[in-house]
Design a protein around this motif. Structure first.
Motif, PDB file in Angstrom:
ATOM      1  N   VAL A 245       0.853  -1.175   0.000  1.00  0.00           N
ATOM      2  CA  VAL A 245       0.000   0.000   0.000  1.00  0.00           C
ATOM      3  C   VAL A 245       0.895   1.232   0.000  1.00  0.00           C
ATOM      4  N   GLY A 246       0.830   2.009  -1.076  1.00  0.00           N
ATOM      5  CA  GLY A 246       1.632   3.230  -1.182  1.00  0.00           C
ATOM      6  C   GLY A 246       2.586   3.167  -2.356  1.00  0.00           C
ATOM      7  N   GLY A 247       2.484   4.165  -3.243  1.00  0.00           N
ATOM      8  CA  GLY A 247       3.310   4.191  -4.445  1.00  0.00           C
ATOM      9  C   GLY A 247       4.256   5.365  -4.501  1.00  0.00           C
ATOM     10  N   GLY A 248       4.798   5.750  -3.342  1.00  0.00           N
ATOM     11  CA  GLY A 248       5.895   6.703  -3.332  1.00  0.00           C
ATOM     12  C   GLY A 248       7.206   5.958  -3.516  1.00  0.00           C
ATOM     13  N   ILE A 249       8.311   6.651  -3.313  1.00  0.00           N
ATOM     14  CA  ILE A 249       9.609   6.033  -3.560  1.00  0.00           C
ATOM     15  C   ILE A 249       9.840   4.836  -2.646  1.00  0.00           C
ATOM     16  N   LEU A 250       9.325   4.895  -1.419  1.00  0.00           N
ATOM     17  CA  LEU A 250       9.566   3.788  -0.500  1.00  0.00           C
ATOM     18  C   LEU A 250       8.743   2.559  -0.883  1.00  0.00           C
ATOM     19  N   GLY A 251       7.468   2.761  -1.201  1.00  0.00           N
ATOM     20  CA  GLY A 251       6.649   1.628  -1.610  1.00  0.00           C
ATOM     21  C   GLY A 251       7.172   0.961  -2.864  1.00  0.00           C
TER      22      GLY A 251
ATOM     23  N   GLU B 199      -1.890   2.207  -5.155  1.00  0.00           N
ATOM     24  CA  GLU B 199      -1.645   3.644  -4.984  1.00  0.00           C
ATOM     25  C   GLU B 199      -2.951   4.392  -5.228  1.00  0.00           C
ATOM     26  N   LYS B 200      -3.367   5.172  -4.255  1.00  0.00           N
ATOM     27  CA  LYS B 200      -4.672   5.823  -4.358  1.00  0.00           C
ATOM     28  C   LYS B 200      -4.707   6.950  -5.383  1.00  0.00           C
ATOM     29  N   GLU B 201      -3.548   7.530  -5.707  1.00  0.00           N
ATOM     30  CA  GLU B 201      -3.510   8.617  -6.684  1.00  0.00           C
ATOM     31  C   GLU B 201      -3.350   8.071  -8.105  1.00  0.00           C
ATOM     32  N   GLY B 202      -3.441   8.967  -9.078  1.00  0.00           N
ATOM     33  CA  GLY B 202      -3.343   8.568 -10.470  1.00  0.00           C
ATOM     34  C   GLY B 202      -1.933   8.574 -11.012  1.00  0.00           C
TER      35      GLY B 202
ATOM     36  N   ALA C  21       3.200  10.907  -5.784  1.00  0.00           N
ATOM     37  CA  ALA C  21       2.326  12.084  -5.864  1.00  0.00           C
ATOM     38  C   ALA C  21       2.457  13.022  -4.676  1.00  0.00           C
ATOM     39  N   HIS C  22       2.972  12.542  -3.549  1.00  0.00           N
ATOM     40  CA  HIS C  22       2.947  13.392  -2.360  1.00  0.00           C
ATOM     41  C   HIS C  22       4.346  13.656  -1.802  1.00  0.00           C
ATOM     42  N   GLN C  23       4.756  13.010  -0.721  1.00  0.00           N
ATOM     43  CA  GLN C  23       6.042  13.381  -0.113  1.00  0.00           C
ATOM     44  C   GLN C  23       7.202  13.267  -1.101  1.00  0.00           C
TER      45      GLN C  23
END
Length: 387
Positions: A2-8, A26-29, A33-35
């Motif tokens: 759960v989570g598609g930032g650099i860490l996920g 990832e909840k965003e498109g 998308a965030h941090q």
């Protein structure tokens, strides 16, 4: 996952390299998308952190592995180094303590004189400086694009616009995650949800020891005609009691110079502007006793940060301590980021990474800066917990 930032994405890549089949929600498109997509793109060296801590060990290794990854995959990166400067004699003990910590952590750094500092930064004001050679500037968004491409090639199931709405134990072990369109069944859950990591942990049945409190960091950019005032990275001596590094100046890969960030309470978990307000998020934050205990510990700091957020003149004054030639007229307001800061109920700001485990679950509950720097190293640690 759960989570598609650099860490996920980094954890997913590490797991696929070990032979696991991974689904990333990832909840965003878009990825990062965030941090990850709103940070200063600094690859930190590891000098700030308590020797022996996750941050200390992973930053030094992460600096090397992230720079090597960028160089291998043609991601823009510049190992430019940075200066941490004492602008008065009262800051010398803090700078000396920072130099000692750098030595303890194995960070390449040395104390230099004002004359030597001016060879790197002609406009800087200081009575002494710490020159850190391994700090780099990178494009973390481009790193994420490479990671996503590698995951796609390896056969990972990558799902954008797919939030985790409910989590329960699977009927035959493992976990089940409801997304609103279907139910994902997996042997294990890894939570790298950043600003929502505590909420995902609660969905999974845990009682996390911390609550995420969002702090917005606001940036300015120096006007193009003023960018020559800064050649690389210039940082102040930080307040050792806070996890924030203070307003600093950073020359980016494109030659522009970013100034910031400050640190003010965001009124929404993803609140990049003052007008970004979530009644639910704000009520949740306001009910959390740790926030009020934190405010009582640092009332002057909180007021100063808000005033600096509202006043360009105050912001410029903070920068002028480092580079006196910078004035209010040199600043153009730029974007902002939101830091997922873990806070304990007693008002303690968590300084180190927090990674909690439960049967068939791993939850990364606190991994703000230098989380992006350490992403490939955190990924190895998390994958070890999963397998």
């Amino acid at each position: 996952m759960v989570g598609g930032g650099i860490l996920g994405l980094a954890v997913a890549r590490e797991l696929t390299s070990r032979g696991d089949q991974v689904t990333v929600l990832e909840k965003e498109g878009r990825w990062a998308a965030h941090q990850t997509g709103h940070n200063s793109n600094v690859v930190h060296a590891g000098l700030y952190y308590e020797p022996g801590s996750f941050k200390a060990k992973m930053s030094v290794a992460g600096n090397r592995s992230m720079v090597a990854f960028a160089q291998e995959h043609d991601v823009p990166v510049n190992v430019c180094g940075k200066l941490v400067v004492a602008t008065g004699n009262d800051e010398l003990p803090g700078l000396n303590a920072l130099a000692a910590r750098a030595a303890a952590n194995g960070v390449p750094a040395r104390m230099i004189t004002p004359a030597e500092a001016h060879e790197h930064e002609p406009e800087v004001a200081c009575v002494a400086a710490l020159h850190v050679t391994s700090t780099a500037i990178i494009d973390f968004g481009a790193v994420c694009q490479v990671l996503a491409a590698q995951l796609e090639t390896s056969g990972a199931d990558l799902r954008l616009n797919t939030p985790a709405l409910a989590i329960r134990e699977g009927g035959r072990g493992g976990v089940e995650i409801a997304t609103g369109t279907d139910v994902v069944r997996a042997d294990a859950l890894v939570n790298c949800a950043g600003l929502h990591s505590d909420r995902v942990a609660r969905l999974a049945g845990l009682t996390p020891p911390v609550t995420i409190v969002p702090f917005r960091g606001e940036y300015f950019t120096l006007k193009p005609e003023s960018a020559h005032l800064v050649k690389g990275l210039i940082y102040p001596v930080p307040d050792a009691s806070l996890p924030f590094l203070g307003v600093h100046l950073t020359r980016m890969l494109d030659g522009s110079v970013h100034a910031g960030p400050n640190a003010v309470l965001a009124l929404k978990r993803e609140g990049y502007r003052w007008r970004d307000v979530s009644a639910q998020d704000l009520a949740e934050t306001a009910r959390f006793p740790g926030l009020w205990r934190l405010a009582r510990k640092y009332p002057r700091t909180a007021v100063d940060e808000v005033l600096r957020s509202l006043s360009r003149r105050r912001f410029a004054r903070s920068l002028a301590r480092l580079v006196p030639a910078v004035g209010r007229e040199d600043l153009v307001r730029a974007g902002a980021g939101v830091r997922a800061q873990a806070l304990r109920p007693d008002g303690t700001l968590v300084q180190d990474f927090i990674i909690e485990t439960a049967p068939n679950q791993v939850h990364v509950l606190n991994a703000p800066s230098p989380g992006a720097t350490c992403a490939l190293e955190i990924a190895k640690h998390v994958a070890d917990q999963v397998t």
